[in-house]
Design a protein around this motif. Sequence first.
Motif, mmCIF file in Angstrom:
data_model
loop_
_atom_site.group_PDB
_atom_site.id
_atom_site.type_symbol
_atom_site.label_atom_id
_atom_site.label_comp_id
_atom_site.label_asym_id
_atom_site.label_seq_id
_atom_site.Cartn_x
_atom_site.Cartn_y
_atom_site.Cartn_z
ATOM 1 N N GLN A 20 -25.918 -13.181 -20.133
ATOM 2 C CA GLN A 20 -24.841 -13.658 -20.994
ATOM 3 C C GLN A 20 -23.683 -12.668 -21.092
ATOM 4 O OE1 GLN A 20 -27.901 -12.924 -21.920
ATOM 5 N NE2 GLN A 20 -27.964 -11.719 -23.815
ATOM 6 N N ASN A 21 -23.877 -11.453 -20.598
ATOM 7 C CA ASN A 21 -22.820 -10.436 -20.665
ATOM 8 C C ASN A 21 -21.926 -10.430 -19.432
ATOM 9 O OD1 ASN A 21 -24.251 -9.745 -22.942
ATOM 10 N ND2 ASN A 21 -24.111 -7.548 -22.605
ATOM 11 N N ILE A 22 -22.339 -11.093 -18.375
ATOM 12 C CA ILE A 22 -21.599 -11.034 -17.113
ATOM 13 C C ILE A 22 -20.371 -11.941 -17.180
ATOM 14 C CG2 ILE A 22 -21.729 -11.398 -14.621
ATOM 15 C CD1 ILE A 22 -24.793 -11.022 -14.902
ATOM 16 N N ILE A 23 -19.203 -11.351 -16.923
ATOM 17 C CA ILE A 23 -17.949 -12.097 -16.915
ATOM 18 C C ILE A 23 -17.482 -12.190 -15.467
ATOM 19 C CG2 ILE A 23 -15.579 -12.196 -17.776
ATOM 20 C CD1 ILE A 23 -16.529 -10.332 -20.067
ATOM 21 N N ALA A 24 -17.707 -13.336 -14.842
ATOM 22 C CA ALA A 24 -17.364 -13.526 -13.431
ATOM 23 C C ALA A 24 -16.063 -14.319 -13.346
ATOM 24 C CB ALA A 24 -18.486 -14.269 -12.708
ATOM 25 N N MET A 25 -14.975 -13.600 -13.029
ATOM 26 C CA MET A 25 -13.653 -14.223 -13.026
ATOM 27 C C MET A 25 -12.795 -13.615 -11.927
ATOM 28 S SD MET A 25 -12.803 -14.106 -17.120
ATOM 29 C CE MET A 25 -11.265 -14.995 -16.912
ATOM 30 N N ASP A 26 -11.901 -14.434 -11.370
ATOM 31 C CA ASP A 26 -10.893 -13.954 -10.437
ATOM 32 C C ASP A 26 -9.617 -13.618 -11.192
ATOM 33 O OD1 ASP A 26 -11.742 -13.660 -7.809
ATOM 34 O OD2 ASP A 26 -11.739 -15.819 -7.447
ATOM 35 N N GLU A 46 -13.642 -11.987 -28.221
ATOM 36 C CA GLU A 46 -14.840 -12.786 -27.995
ATOM 37 C C GLU A 46 -16.086 -11.915 -27.894
ATOM 38 O OE1 GLU A 46 -17.349 -16.014 -27.316
ATOM 39 O OE2 GLU A 46 -15.245 -16.024 -27.954
ATOM 40 N N LYS A 47 -15.971 -10.772 -27.233
ATOM 41 C CA LYS A 47 -17.123 -9.902 -26.981
ATOM 42 C C LYS A 47 -17.200 -8.718 -27.952
ATOM 43 C CE LYS A 47 -18.124 -12.515 -23.494
ATOM 44 N NZ LYS A 47 -19.232 -13.506 -23.600
ATOM 45 N N HIS A 48 -16.300 -8.684 -28.924
ATOM 46 C CA HIS A 48 -16.297 -7.598 -29.925
ATOM 47 C C HIS A 48 -16.221 -6.230 -29.242
ATOM 48 C CE1 HIS A 48 -17.253 -10.711 -32.832
ATOM 49 N NE2 HIS A 48 -18.304 -11.054 -32.107
ATOM 50 N N PRO A 76 -5.285 -12.546 -11.008
ATOM 51 C CA PRO A 76 -4.914 -11.538 -11.999
ATOM 52 C C PRO A 76 -5.170 -12.014 -13.431
ATOM 53 C CG PRO A 76 -2.966 -12.662 -11.208
ATOM 54 C CD PRO A 76 -4.102 -13.166 -10.368
ATOM 55 N N PHE A 77 -5.257 -11.052 -14.345
ATOM 56 C CA PHE A 77 -5.585 -11.353 -15.735
ATOM 57 C C PHE A 77 -4.374 -11.072 -16.619
ATOM 58 C CE2 PHE A 77 -9.355 -9.843 -13.511
ATOM 59 C CZ PHE A 77 -10.192 -10.932 -13.658
ATOM 60 N N SER A 78 -4.002 -12.011 -17.422
ATOM 61 C CA SER A 78 -2.881 -11.803 -18.338
ATOM 62 C C SER A 78 -3.318 -10.926 -19.507
ATOM 63 C CB SER A 78 -2.376 -13.149 -18.870
ATOM 64 O OG SER A 78 -3.347 -13.740 -19.722
ATOM 65 N N LYS A 79 -2.349 -10.347 -20.169
ATOM 66 C CA LYS A 79 -2.633 -9.541 -21.358
ATOM 67 C C LYS A 79 -3.293 -10.404 -22.433
ATOM 68 C CE LYS A 79 -0.284 -6.714 -24.853
ATOM 69 N NZ LYS A 79 1.030 -6.138 -25.277
ATOM 70 N N MET A 80 -2.826 -11.642 -22.567
ATOM 71 C CA MET A 80 -3.391 -12.540 -23.576
ATOM 72 C C MET A 80 -4.858 -12.832 -23.306
ATOM 73 S SD MET A 80 -1.966 -16.265 -24.837
ATOM 74 C CE MET A 80 -0.414 -15.496 -25.298
ATOM 75 N N LEU A 81 -5.208 -13.050 -22.027
ATOM 76 C CA LEU A 81 -6.598 -13.328 -21.680
ATOM 77 C C LEU A 81 -7.469 -12.105 -21.937
ATOM 78 C CD1 LEU A 81 -8.827 -15.063 -20.504
ATOM 79 C CD2 LEU A 81 -8.080 -14.392 -18.208
ATOM 80 N N THR A 82 -6.964 -10.939 -21.582
ATOM 81 C CA THR A 82 -7.714 -9.709 -21.818
ATOM 82 C C THR A 82 -7.999 -9.515 -23.302
ATOM 83 O OG1 THR A 82 -6.799 -8.627 -19.852
ATOM 84 C CG2 THR A 82 -7.687 -7.202 -21.568
ATOM 85 N N MET A 83 -7.009 -9.752 -24.135
ATOM 86 C CA MET A 83 -7.194 -9.571 -25.576
ATOM 87 C C MET A 83 -8.151 -10.613 -26.143
ATOM 88 S SD MET A 83 -3.319 -8.422 -26.645
ATOM 89 C CE MET A 83 -3.710 -7.691 -28.218
ATOM 90 N N ALA A 84 -8.147 -11.803 -25.551
ATOM 91 C CA ALA A 84 -9.108 -12.829 -25.978
ATOM 92 C C ALA A 84 -10.534 -12.385 -25.656
ATOM 93 C CB ALA A 84 -8.796 -14.157 -25.293
#
Length: 230
Positions: free
Chosen positions: A173-179, A193-195, A181-189
């Motif tokens: 449940q900890n594995i974040i599998a994503m392609d 989400e994961k505290h 580039p990542f936006s700043k907004m997504l990173t902050m989300a």
Amino acid sequence: MERVLIFGSTKEARDSARILRRRGRQVMFSVVSEYAKSLLPLGTMCHVGRLDGSEMLAFIKECAPHRIVDATHPYAVLASQNIRQCCDALNIAYERVHFEDIDNAWRDAVEWADSHEALVTAIQREKGNMLLGIGRDPLLPIPLETDMSRLFPRVTPTPEAVARCLELGYPRQNIIAMDGPFSKMLTMALFDEKHITAVVVRDATDKSYLHQMVVPALERGYHVIMYGKK
């Protein structure tokens, strides 16, 4: 003796402390991590840990400084706002240090780990949840005594990458599998989400990656561990 409270462990913070001590002032520090404390001279009076607005106000009241020096890095916008508000509320003199090279100030605000061994040591030192956003490197072995439940590797979404994470003991449940580039907004989300309270990243020589991952973490006052050479 005049007591001065310094927030931050940047080079500017340490320089300010040396000047103040030569002038006969009593200096105290507030920093966010044990690594930051390790940069200070042995025996320095120091609070370690992030403080929200109310916690900071209570801490400053307890310290009762005559003056406060805000030497947090330029990206620590929220921390600086809280410090200034506390100074206004308590009628304490506030001073903001000047940074000569703001574009590269992040380099002094992160912990550098130039080997796998140094990286593991830094990870084990932290207590909260950590986002591992350094490409394939989160797949390097982590000692068994490490609490893997607080580590969240962000890897490419391939069966091989996910299988390797599971093989090394990362909870599914900890594995974040994503392609990217990542936006700043997504990173902050993801932070929310994961505290997350600390971040591990590869050497951020790419400016877009720097602003997608490193700056958002620094703005929130998270401890950032940079895997690479300074």
